[in-house]
Design a protein around this motif. Structure first.
Motif, short mmCIF file in Angstrom:
data_model
loop_
_atom_site.label_atom_id
_atom_site.label_comp_id
_atom_site.label_asym_id
_atom_site.label_seq_id
_atom_site.Cartn_x
_atom_site.Cartn_y
_atom_site.Cartn_z
N ALA A 20 35.78 30.74 -61.36
CA ALA A 20 34.82 31.12 -60.07
C ALA A 20 33.50 30.39 -59.91
O ALA A 20 32.85 29.85 -61.03
CB ALA A 20 34.43 32.72 -60.26
N GLY A 21 33.05 29.99 -58.98
CA GLY A 21 31.83 29.23 -58.66
C GLY A 21 31.12 29.48 -57.09
O GLY A 21 32.01 30.24 -56.47
N SER A 22 30.30 28.86 -56.68
CA SER A 22 29.91 29.04 -55.47
C SER A 22 29.50 30.60 -55.10
O SER A 22 28.88 31.19 -56.01
CB SER A 22 30.66 28.44 -54.54
OG SER A 22 30.05 28.28 -53.10
N ASP A 23 29.99 30.91 -53.94
CA ASP A 23 29.59 32.41 -53.73
C ASP A 23 30.99 33.45 -54.14
O ASP A 23 30.97 34.36 -53.59
CB ASP A 23 29.38 32.49 -52.05
CG ASP A 23 30.54 31.97 -51.24
OD1 ASP A 23 31.52 31.35 -51.76
OD2 ASP A 23 30.46 31.96 -50.06
N ALA A 24 31.84 32.63 -55.09
CA ALA A 24 33.04 33.62 -55.41
C ALA A 24 32.59 34.19 -56.58
O ALA A 24 31.93 33.52 -57.64
CB ALA A 24 34.06 32.82 -55.50
N ALA A 25 32.70 35.53 -56.95
CA ALA A 25 32.42 36.14 -58.27
C ALA A 25 33.65 36.08 -59.06
O ALA A 25 33.55 36.09 -60.36
CB ALA A 25 32.20 37.79 -58.12
N ALA A 26 34.57 35.83 -58.68
CA ALA A 26 35.87 35.48 -59.41
C ALA A 26 36.98 34.93 -58.66
O ALA A 26 36.98 34.83 -57.41
CB ALA A 26 36.38 36.95 -60.05
N SER A 27 37.76 34.31 -59.38
CA SER A 27 39.21 33.55 -58.79
C SER A 27 40.38 33.92 -59.59
O SER A 27 40.12 33.70 -61.04
CB SER A 27 38.68 32.15 -58.25
OG SER A 27 38.31 31.09 -59.50
N ALA A 28 41.64 33.71 -58.96
CA ALA A 28 42.63 34.00 -59.92
C ALA A 28 43.80 33.83 -59.00
O ALA A 28 43.61 33.87 -58.03
CB ALA A 28 42.54 35.46 -60.55
N TRP A 29 45.03 33.58 -59.65
CA TRP A 29 46.38 33.45 -59.13
C TRP A 29 46.79 35.06 -59.13
O TRP A 29 46.72 35.66 -59.97
CB TRP A 29 47.37 32.77 -60.05
CG TRP A 29 46.79 31.23 -59.75
CD1 TRP A 29 46.33 30.73 -60.98
CD2 TRP A 29 47.03 30.38 -58.69
NE1 TRP A 29 46.13 29.25 -60.53
CE2 TRP A 29 46.75 29.14 -59.37
CE3 TRP A 29 47.73 30.56 -57.62
CZ2 TRP A 29 46.88 28.00 -58.68
CZ3 TRP A 29 47.55 29.39 -56.81
CH2 TRP A 29 47.34 27.97 -57.31
N HIS A 30 47.59 35.37 -57.99
CA HIS A 30 47.84 36.57 -57.67
C HIS A 30 49.41 36.75 -56.92
O HIS A 30 49.71 35.93 -56.02
CB HIS A 30 47.20 37.57 -56.61
CG HIS A 30 45.67 37.84 -57.05
ND1 HIS A 30 45.27 39.20 -57.36
CD2 HIS A 30 44.57 37.13 -57.20
CE1 HIS A 30 43.90 39.15 -57.74
NE2 HIS A 30 43.50 37.86 -57.67
N GLU A 31 50.06 37.21 -57.81
CA GLU A 31 51.46 37.59 -57.35
C GLU A 31 51.67 38.06 -55.83
O GLU A 31 51.09 39.11 -55.37
CB GLU A 31 52.50 38.24 -58.01
CG GLU A 31 53.85 38.35 -57.74
CD GLU A 31 54.51 39.22 -58.58
OE1 GLU A 31 55.79 39.70 -58.18
OE2 GLU A 31 54.25 39.55 -59.72
N VAL A 32 52.35 37.35 -54.92
CA VAL A 32 52.14 37.62 -53.34
C VAL A 32 52.65 38.96 -53.10
O VAL A 32 52.03 39.70 -52.14
CB VAL A 32 53.10 36.76 -52.61
CG1 VAL A 32 53.31 37.09 -51.15
CG2 VAL A 32 52.40 35.22 -52.53
N ALA A 33 53.67 39.30 -53.71
CA ALA A 33 54.14 40.73 -53.58
C ALA A 33 53.34 41.79 -53.94
O ALA A 33 53.65 42.82 -53.25
CB ALA A 33 55.52 40.85 -54.46
N ALA A 34 52.23 41.57 -54.78
CA ALA A 34 51.39 42.57 -55.16
C ALA A 34 50.03 42.61 -54.54
O ALA A 34 49.20 43.39 -54.69
CB ALA A 34 51.21 42.55 -56.58
N ILE A 35 49.66 41.69 -53.44
CA ILE A 35 48.50 41.52 -52.87
C ILE A 35 48.48 42.50 -51.76
O ILE A 35 49.37 42.72 -50.96
CB ILE A 35 48.33 40.08 -52.25
CG1 ILE A 35 48.41 38.93 -53.24
CG2 ILE A 35 47.14 39.94 -51.47
CD1 ILE A 35 48.48 37.71 -52.81
N GLY A 36 47.31 43.20 -51.64
CA GLY A 36 47.12 44.27 -50.85
C GLY A 36 46.17 43.45 -49.58
O GLY A 36 46.22 42.59 -49.32
#
Length: 225
Positions: free
Chosen positions: A106-122
């Motif tokens: 994470a950087g800039s104005d992002a508090a965190a960043s990660a890969w997410h399985e598409v089927a589980a994204i809300g």
């Protein structure tokens, strides 16, 4: 950004295949609006930048990742008047199809960043759920008519690895024999190497490289069912 000001932004749908599952790169916003919510990487276009420059800069700033020479294309424009509570913002969505990249930072104005399985994204911030959905459908369609599936693979790969990409992106199982016949009979899709797999159980498998072809003729259509 307030009142009648008008801004242009970029949002990125970055897709990869991890553990045989389609995954998207998301950030958790560190600032308002939608602070703490998941969103696509992106941000405002600077006066001296073109859109692709902005897309690559924002990705690096928010996730620490670089696309390098990987596929990146404009997806669509999104300009609903109420899509951003800060004011009128037109966002140009971009789509990137990449092999398994490292975990982001994470950087800039992002508090965190990660890969997410598409089927589980809300739910996502802004209208990013819609942008992500259009990016996924574009990727699925591209695999029918182009050779971009190999973009998700390492430089040298087996037919089984390529098949798992199709299965992950399309969300369906494919017949291994029919798939092998189709991809190996398409001129310029796969180039056989002199190497075989040397690890794992079963018979060694032929390793291939991506060939010069960009289109599939005939296309490899999804099962309509």
């Amino acid at each position: 950004m307030r009142g009648n000001l008008f801004a242009v932004a970029v949002d990125l749908v970055i897709l990869t295949v991890r553990a045989d599952r389609l995954a998207a790169l998301l950030v958790r916003r560190g600032i308002p609006p939608f602070q703490g919510e998941l969103a696509l990487p992106g941000g405002f276009v600077l006066p001296h930048e073109d859109l692709l420059d902005s897309a690559r800069r924002e990705l690096a700033e928010e996730t620490g990742l670089s696309l390098g020479d990987h596929h990146l294309e404009q997806l669509a424009s999104f300009a609903a008047p109420d899509r951003d509570p800060r004011g009128r913002v037109l966002s140009v969505g971009h789509l990137a199809l990449v092999p398994d990249l490292p975990d982001p930072e994470a950087g800039s104005d992002a508090a965190a960043s990660a890969w997410h399985e598409v089927a589980a994204i809300g739910a996502l911030a802004f209208d990013h759920g819609r942008i992500l959905g259009e990016g996924i459908e574009r990727a699925r369609a591209k695999l029918e008519y182009t050779t971009l599936a190999a973009t998700f693979c390492p430089p040298r790969f087996t037919v089984a690895q390529l098949r798992r990409v199709y299965e992950a992106v399309w969300g369906t199982a494919l017949d291994p024999r029919n798939f092998q016949r189709k991809v190996t009979s398409t001129p310029g899709f796969l180039i056989p190497t002199k190497e075989m797999t040397s690890s794992g159980r079963g018979r060694p498998a032929q390793l291939f490289e991506r060939g010069p072809a960009t289109g599939l003729h005939p296309p490899m259509l999804r099962d309509p069912a």
